[in-house]
Scaffold this motif. Sequence first.
Motif, short mmCIF file in Angstrom:
data_model
loop_
_atom_site.label_atom_id
_atom_site.label_comp_id
_atom_site.label_asym_id
_atom_site.label_seq_id
_atom_site.Cartn_x
_atom_site.Cartn_y
_atom_site.Cartn_z
N UNK A 17 0.85 -1.19 0.00
CA UNK A 17 0.00 0.00 0.00
C UNK A 17 0.89 1.24 0.00
N UNK A 18 0.59 2.17 -0.87
CA UNK A 18 1.40 3.38 -1.00
C UNK A 18 1.03 4.44 0.03
N UNK A 19 0.10 4.14 0.92
CA UNK A 19 -0.22 5.06 2.01
C UNK A 19 0.32 4.56 3.34
N UNK A 58 5.23 7.11 3.76
CA UNK A 58 5.26 7.29 2.30
C UNK A 58 5.05 8.76 1.96
N UNK A 59 5.84 9.32 1.05
CA UNK A 59 5.66 10.73 0.67
C UNK A 59 4.23 11.00 0.24
N UNK A 60 3.67 12.10 0.69
CA UNK A 60 2.26 12.38 0.45
C UNK A 60 1.98 12.74 -0.99
N UNK A 74 -7.63 1.97 -5.91
CA UNK A 74 -7.05 3.22 -6.36
C UNK A 74 -7.81 4.41 -5.79
N UNK A 75 -7.05 5.37 -5.28
CA UNK A 75 -7.65 6.63 -4.85
C UNK A 75 -8.00 7.43 -6.09
N UNK A 76 -9.23 7.90 -6.15
CA UNK A 76 -9.69 8.66 -7.33
C UNK A 76 -9.14 10.08 -7.35
N UNK A 77 -8.58 10.54 -6.25
CA UNK A 77 -8.04 11.90 -6.19
C UNK A 77 -6.57 11.93 -6.57
N UNK A 78 -5.74 11.04 -5.99
CA UNK A 78 -4.30 11.09 -6.25
C UNK A 78 -3.83 9.97 -7.17
N UNK A 79 -4.64 8.92 -7.36
CA UNK A 79 -4.27 7.82 -8.24
C UNK A 79 -3.38 6.78 -7.61
N UNK A 80 -3.08 6.91 -6.30
CA UNK A 80 -2.21 5.96 -5.63
C UNK A 80 -2.86 4.59 -5.51
#
Length: 279
Positions: A158-160, A261-263, A174-180
Amino acid sequence: MVDYLANTEINSQRIAAVESCFGASGQPLALPGRVLLGEGVLTKECRKKAKPRIFFLFNDILVYGSIVLSKRKYRSQHIIPLEEVTLEPLPETLQAKNRWMIKTAKKSFVVSAASNTERQEWISHIEECVRRQLLATGRQPSTEHAAPWIPDKATDICMRCTQTRFSALTRRHHCRKCGFVVCAECSRQRFLLPRLSPKPLRVCSLCYRELAAQKRQEEEEEPGVGSPGQPAYLAGAVCGASSGDDEDSDEDREGSGDGDWPSRVEFYSSGVSWSAFHS
């Protein structure tokens, strides 16, 4: 050349041929003054893997679709008005070359050409058409763009939270705002993103907090907006509800947490290797 071709028989025949390839599932493409300027196959980076797609550049729209039978049958037609398009060339990496990003307010994605020369030709022709279309419509270039979805294979964690490891049983979202690419625990909330959908969409925990804070600030500047008994800034937020175009499953577990993880990693423009996103 565009003006010269606009009302010619050859242009009408070429557009009719494209319409025929898409069949009844596609929208009509012939309009007064519309000219088909070029076509070609580009590789589009999709969620699961990169796939070949047929692209058609008109003087006012960009059309693409899936290839069923080359030059004979296409499906899944997508039409993008050129006045909404912004292009971003991407740096070369060992894994990917000749790429650029096509950005719009509703959807952004990465494509690649077979050679650097072909990439430059596509970019120059599209940008020239965009410039002409903006002049014709009097519109300003778009400044807000949807985030492209980072491919599933780019990360196995997970990238968060950077803790959850994906597997056959632990799926990616997938986050619809950042695409992560995030786990279910880090994407429990939904938030209304009007540019993307009329229904609340899945967002990661970080984007949810930022969106809620932004909404709260806007509502404080405009008192009286919001539902009775509900904080105004939560009017666009939903927890554990699935949107119409959200194929992700619905989870209602409590808790979330962001790791180190970098925001705001610029995944594409930084040229970061996919291997850097694996633990």
